[in-house]
Scaffold this motif. Structure first.
Motif, mmCIF file in Angstrom:
data_model
loop_
_atom_site.group_PDB
_atom_site.id
_atom_site.type_symbol
_atom_site.label_atom_id
_atom_site.label_comp_id
_atom_site.label_asym_id
_atom_site.label_seq_id
_atom_site.Cartn_x
_atom_site.Cartn_y
_atom_site.Cartn_z
ATOM 1 N N TYR A 28 0.814 -1.212 0.000
ATOM 2 C CA TYR A 28 0.000 0.000 0.000
ATOM 3 C C TYR A 28 0.845 1.259 0.000
ATOM 4 O O TYR A 28 0.379 2.313 -0.423
ATOM 5 C CB TYR A 28 -1.077 -0.023 1.079
ATOM 6 N N LYS A 29 2.100 1.162 0.468
ATOM 7 C CA LYS A 29 2.967 2.336 0.375
ATOM 8 C C LYS A 29 3.199 2.683 -1.097
ATOM 9 O O LYS A 29 3.206 3.860 -1.470
ATOM 10 C CB LYS A 29 4.319 2.080 1.061
ATOM 11 N N LEU A 30 3.368 1.701 -1.925
ATOM 12 C CA LEU A 30 3.592 1.969 -3.352
ATOM 13 C C LEU A 30 2.320 2.492 -4.013
ATOM 14 O O LEU A 30 2.370 3.396 -4.847
ATOM 15 C CB LEU A 30 4.097 0.710 -4.064
ATOM 16 N N PHE A 103 4.856 6.964 -13.257
ATOM 17 C CA PHE A 103 5.273 6.641 -11.893
ATOM 18 C C PHE A 103 6.464 5.685 -11.900
ATOM 19 O O PHE A 103 7.451 5.885 -11.183
ATOM 20 C CB PHE A 103 4.107 6.030 -11.102
ATOM 21 N N MET A 104 6.388 4.654 -12.730
ATOM 22 C CA MET A 104 7.461 3.650 -12.765
ATOM 23 C C MET A 104 8.777 4.276 -13.219
ATOM 24 O O MET A 104 9.845 3.941 -12.698
ATOM 25 C CB MET A 104 7.071 2.470 -13.668
ATOM 26 N N GLU A 105 8.685 5.182 -14.191
ATOM 27 C CA GLU A 105 9.932 5.823 -14.662
ATOM 28 C C GLU A 105 10.595 6.612 -13.532
ATOM 29 O O GLU A 105 11.813 6.600 -13.378
ATOM 30 C CB GLU A 105 9.643 6.729 -15.859
ATOM 31 N N TRP A 106 9.768 7.308 -12.773
ATOM 32 C CA TRP A 106 10.317 8.034 -11.625
ATOM 33 C C TRP A 106 10.886 7.050 -10.584
ATOM 34 O O TRP A 106 12.010 7.196 -10.109
ATOM 35 C CB TRP A 106 9.224 8.912 -10.986
ATOM 36 N N PHE A 107 10.107 5.997 -10.280
ATOM 37 C CA PHE A 107 10.493 5.058 -9.218
ATOM 38 C C PHE A 107 11.791 4.324 -9.585
ATOM 39 O O PHE A 107 12.620 4.018 -8.718
ATOM 40 C CB PHE A 107 9.343 4.074 -8.974
ATOM 41 N N GLU A 108 11.953 4.050 -10.873
ATOM 42 C CA GLU A 108 13.147 3.315 -11.302
ATOM 43 C C GLU A 108 14.442 4.090 -11.084
ATOM 44 O O GLU A 108 15.520 3.496 -11.020
ATOM 45 C CB GLU A 108 13.028 2.938 -12.787
ATOM 46 N N THR A 109 14.344 5.400 -10.987
ATOM 47 C CA THR A 109 15.581 6.186 -10.860
ATOM 48 C C THR A 109 15.714 6.853 -9.495
ATOM 49 O O THR A 109 16.724 7.495 -9.224
ATOM 50 C CB THR A 109 15.634 7.289 -11.948
ATOM 51 N N MET A 110 14.711 6.724 -8.643
ATOM 52 C CA MET A 110 14.779 7.436 -7.352
ATOM 53 C C MET A 110 15.623 6.660 -6.349
ATOM 54 O O MET A 110 15.837 5.461 -6.469
ATOM 55 C CB MET A 110 13.368 7.663 -6.796
ATOM 56 N N SER A 111 16.150 7.422 -5.382
ATOM 57 C CA SER A 111 16.670 6.767 -4.186
ATOM 58 C C SER A 111 16.151 7.561 -2.989
ATOM 59 O O SER A 111 15.720 8.709 -3.134
ATOM 60 C CB SER A 111 18.196 6.711 -4.207
ATOM 61 N N LEU A 112 16.174 6.925 -1.814
ATOM 62 C CA LEU A 112 15.543 7.566 -0.666
ATOM 63 C C LEU A 112 16.319 8.814 -0.240
ATOM 64 O O LEU A 112 17.543 8.834 -0.283
ATOM 65 C CB LEU A 112 15.451 6.581 0.509
ATOM 66 N N GLY A 122 17.398 8.496 25.742
ATOM 67 C CA GLY A 122 17.412 7.057 25.513
ATOM 68 C C GLY A 122 16.625 6.613 24.289
ATOM 69 O O GLY A 122 16.454 5.430 24.044
ATOM 70 N N GLN A 123 16.110 7.595 23.521
ATOM 71 C CA GLN A 123 15.379 7.256 22.290
ATOM 72 C C GLN A 123 16.081 7.893 21.087
ATOM 73 O O GLN A 123 16.848 8.838 21.240
ATOM 74 C CB GLN A 123 13.934 7.769 22.362
ATOM 75 N N TYR A 124 15.796 7.355 19.918
ATOM 76 C CA TYR A 124 16.286 7.991 18.698
ATOM 77 C C TYR A 124 15.240 8.945 18.159
ATOM 78 O O TYR A 124 14.056 8.581 18.054
ATOM 79 C CB TYR A 124 16.618 6.944 17.631
ATOM 80 N N GLU A 125 15.654 10.166 17.818
ATOM 81 C CA GLU A 125 14.794 11.050 17.034
ATOM 82 C C GLU A 125 15.233 10.885 15.597
ATOM 83 O O GLU A 125 16.335 11.280 15.217
ATOM 84 C CB GLU A 125 14.949 12.499 17.487
ATOM 85 N N LEU A 126 14.361 10.276 14.833
ATOM 86 C CA LEU A 126 14.696 9.992 13.437
ATOM 87 C C LEU A 126 13.620 10.636 12.581
ATOM 88 O O LEU A 126 12.443 10.282 12.694
ATOM 89 C CB LEU A 126 14.749 8.474 13.215
ATOM 90 N N THR A 127 14.004 11.600 11.760
ATOM 91 C CA THR A 127 13.008 12.294 10.943
ATOM 92 C C THR A 127 13.450 12.337 9.482
ATOM 93 O O THR A 127 14.648 12.273 9.166
ATOM 94 C CB THR A 127 12.775 13.731 11.444
ATOM 95 N N PHE A 128 12.453 12.432 8.619
ATOM 96 C CA PHE A 128 12.655 12.481 7.169
ATOM 97 C C PHE A 128 11.821 13.627 6.646
ATOM 98 O O PHE A 128 10.600 13.661 6.861
ATOM 99 C CB PHE A 128 12.184 11.168 6.524
ATOM 100 N N VAL A 135 9.653 10.900 0.970
ATOM 101 C CA VAL A 135 9.902 10.586 2.386
ATOM 102 C C VAL A 135 8.966 9.495 2.901
ATOM 103 O O VAL A 135 9.322 8.731 3.794
ATOM 104 C CB VAL A 135 9.808 11.843 3.290
ATOM 105 N N MET A 136 7.760 9.407 2.321
ATOM 106 C CA MET A 136 6.823 8.379 2.806
ATOM 107 C C MET A 136 7.365 6.964 2.592
ATOM 108 O O MET A 136 6.978 6.035 3.310
ATOM 109 C CB MET A 136 5.444 8.548 2.132
ATOM 110 N N LEU A 137 8.296 6.816 1.663
ATOM 111 C CA LEU A 137 8.873 5.479 1.424
ATOM 112 C C LEU A 137 9.864 5.062 2.519
ATOM 113 O O LEU A 137 10.314 3.919 2.557
ATOM 114 C CB LEU A 137 9.553 5.429 0.049
ATOM 115 N N TRP A 138 10.195 6.000 3.392
ATOM 116 C CA TRP A 138 11.080 5.658 4.510
ATOM 117 C C TRP A 138 10.346 4.887 5.628
ATOM 118 O O TRP A 138 10.972 4.214 6.437
ATOM 119 C CB TRP A 138 11.676 6.935 5.137
ATOM 120 N N GLU A 139 9.042 5.044 5.729
ATOM 121 C CA GLU A 139 8.334 4.530 6.907
ATOM 122 C C GLU A 139 8.673 3.066 7.222
ATOM 123 O O GLU A 139 9.116 2.738 8.328
ATOM 124 C CB GLU A 139 6.814 4.669 6.738
#
Lengths: 430, 430
Positions: A28-30, A103-112, A122-128, A135-139
């Motif tokens: 569903y992310k894709l 969409f596929m053409e874009w996806f084929e060349t993207m990197s995060l 004691g926790q990590y703050e990790l943000t995108f 950025v939604m593909l990082w989740e």
């Protein structure tokens, strides 16, 4: 006989990568990524890691250097030819060419895109932060990496046979769940456990065990890579991030009240059949359904992801009846806090009244409760959410106030706009 | 990456051999073989398979063709250079060159003699007739082959993950036994499970799990091949076949009464230290000890292999005291029907009174009870015994009449000669 080249090759890995593919993510992310790519390409969004289980001090358990290596590795990934072919050529929910060429053409060349990481209490703050569809593909990879690094930290000092018996016990537990479910008539169940899995190999094992043990009752997995490798159906529809970001972008209360329906109107235009599943709880299910336009009642089904699931499904059934729809032709997907007993109970409660399906997550792919001292492998509630869009904070109310998020004054405003009254608090385990 | 040559090579096996080495056998068989090779080289003996558990109809379960293929494969084996080096070069019980050159020269060139196989009443009649030191080497491979073929028959129709979970459950069970034993002070325990193992790979796994889990409390394995491969001690002393055959060769009652001591006199001459372990129950422990010569009380210890083990050990302790020996310097080896509870109980009962050691067999290497429908993998009581020597039937009385064997009139004669009265019957599970 050991293949010498393989052995030498394996020695050349600098790390043991946790996420090795851009499609080691939920289907569903894709789907949502493509929708956002078309409808909101210029929106800037911030995703942020949130550990709801404060007692699990991730920054004490997981080495920052190792975490950065794993995150950096994901940034080095790009879509392989075979992965692209699978996305382009596969049939999803009976439909070919689900993913459009642009969409596929874009996806084929993207990197995060880059990430921001620091330690606090004691926790990590990790943000995108960046364009929403990037950025939604990082989740999913971010969650899977942290879950697996935590597991590796706990397992570090165990002996070889101790480890084998740990996995033997976990396998036995999964199989006992299979045995408890296999006699359920009309069971339809999919794996939704990517984000909080114990590890990739473990999820892969669980999926295969369910495939053998449940046969046709097992409908597939949300994980695209496993679906591809194991020749299974990829399963999924849409998530809270869509209405949350659409709502944060609303310029006034009137636009805000419309936002959750606007996002589904966009979705309606792009998808049909089993992909038309309503996720109604972002700002309270009751009001959402009461105020919904009639065309939404024509959708295939509803996903119940918070609150009391029996109540949620009863509300949906009444709503369909009120709108002149036949509930027995509608689909209810349960996906919140499932385990064997709840699956059996829900299955029996709604049999014959509505079509039922289950998206089984954490308690499928990460049930190591009680298997190590101090219960140090117990699953915990880690999420990675859109927290801001174009500078405005996002808000989620949910049907369970413990799953609510956003600034207090914005939560009050949303409650007023969506007419949400008192809500029942339910414990959030995972 | 799969090694292609390995894959092609594996396809060339006509069968999947169960016994792949002449030293995939109990260490004490080789010790006894050497002793027989020296002391009784011309004796003709018949070994015969006996299934005490009639309800397990082996001939219905196991294909005769497959059984013949496995037995024929064992006949094709000869001692490898590495195996010979290990037997010649290793230290056994602190002694180098345990195996004499003349014995090793013979062993390096021998292969197992022919067998006779037929079906009767759902059971296999499997017999081996020839020179004692040759046919006696059939005992362990014949048992291991039948146990494993029965297991293969039961597992034939199971799915891949179903199988993995079966072994996961069995591994968990073995590890729970490890966990229940690891806190026992002064535990000394060895694997004696070759003959009734579920399979070679399973025994190999169990041995390694005990080695990791029990550390120094695990003293080794009776299986020479596993001891060699896993760099462990090979463990064992002597068995009932020695007094049984010596007794069958006795020409009159006076010789018969002496035979069980004559055989130990031969053994005394050849072995020292921990190899001087009395096995007293062949014709009743009480009378054997009462009539024993004083030099036998100087031996290192005693093995309790039938009857009530507490009673057996108490009898031995009293006997040592009567003969002026200090029991706390003596060793009692328990090897009959052991499992965790009995090991714990015996360990606690005799702590500080005598040195205790355990030879753990079937319930270590073949505890699949309750793991498949109909309990079709439960261990059963299969033995392979010397039944005749130079044409005379052998007799065993044991401390448990259910383990007795031999023609009825000969049993009566032996009871009279050895002065054995009423005996307590105990259930024989394995």
């Amino acid at each position: 006989m050991v293949d010498i080249a393989t052995r030498v090759w394996n020695h050349k890995w600098k790390i043991d990568p946790i996420v090795r593919s851009l499609i080691d993510t939920d289907f569903y992310k894709l789907l949502m990524c493509q929708s956002i790519f078309r409808n909101k390409p210029d929106t800037t969004v911030t995703f942020s890691l949130i550990n709801r289980t404060k007692s699990v001090r991730l920054a004490d358990l997981v080495d920052e250097g190792e975490l950065r290596e794993q995150l950096d590795h994901v940034r080095s990934l790009s879509l392989s030819r075979g992965e692209s072919t699978w996305l382009r050529g596969n049939t999803f929910y009976g439909k070919r060419q689900m993913f459009r060429s642009d969409f596929m053409e874009w996806f084929e060349t993207m990197s995060l895109p880059d990430y921001h990481l620091e330690k606090r209490d004691g926790q990590y703050e990790l943000t995108f932060e960046g364009r929403w569809h990037e950025v939604m593909l990082w989740e999913i990879p971010a969650l899977a990496i942290l879950m697996e690094l935590r597991g590796r930290a706990v397992l570090r000092d165990m002996g070889r046979f101790e480890l084998q018996v740990l996995y033997a016990r976990a396998m036995t537990r999964v199989w006992e769940k299979v045995e408890a479910l296999r006699d359920l008539p009309d069971l339809r169940l999919a794996d939704f456990g990517t984000r909080r899995r114990h590890s990739f190999l473990w999820q892969d094992w669980c999926v295969q065990a369910l495939h053998e043990g449940l046969e046709d009752s097992f409908t597939g997995t949300s994980n695209c890579l496993i679906a591809k490798n194991r020749d299974l159906e990829a399963i999924g529809t849409n998530a809270h991030e869509l209405p949350m970001v659409y709502s944060a972008l609303a310029r006034d209360d009137a636009e805000l009240a419309r936002a959750p329906y606007d996002v589904l109107a966009d979705w309606h235009e792009e998808h049909e059949g089993n992909l038309r599943i309503i996720l109604p709880d972002t700002y309270g299910t009751d009001q959402f359904l009461a105020n919904a336009p009639d065309w939404l009642a024509g959708w295939t089904g509803i996903r119940i992801d918070s609150g009391d699931p029996v109540q949620g499904a009863e509300t949906a059934i009444r709503w369909w009846q009120d709108r002149g729809e036949d509930p027995t032709e509608k689909l209810v997907i349960f996906s919140d806090g499932l385990d064997v007993d709840k699956i059996r109970e829900l299955s029996e409660t709604f049999r014959g009244r509505v079509r039922v399906s289950f998206g089984w997550g954490t308690m499928l792919t990460n049930d190591f409760r009680g298997l190590v001292p101090g219960d140090a492998l117990a699953p915990f509630s880690l999420v990675c959410k859109a927290v801001a869009a174009n500078g405005h904070p996002t808000v989620k109310l949910s049907d369970n106030p413990r799953k609510a998020m956003g600034p207090a004054e914005e939560i009050e405003r949303y409650k007023r706009v969506f007419g949400v009254g008192r809500q029942e608090e339910l414990e959030v385990v995972v």
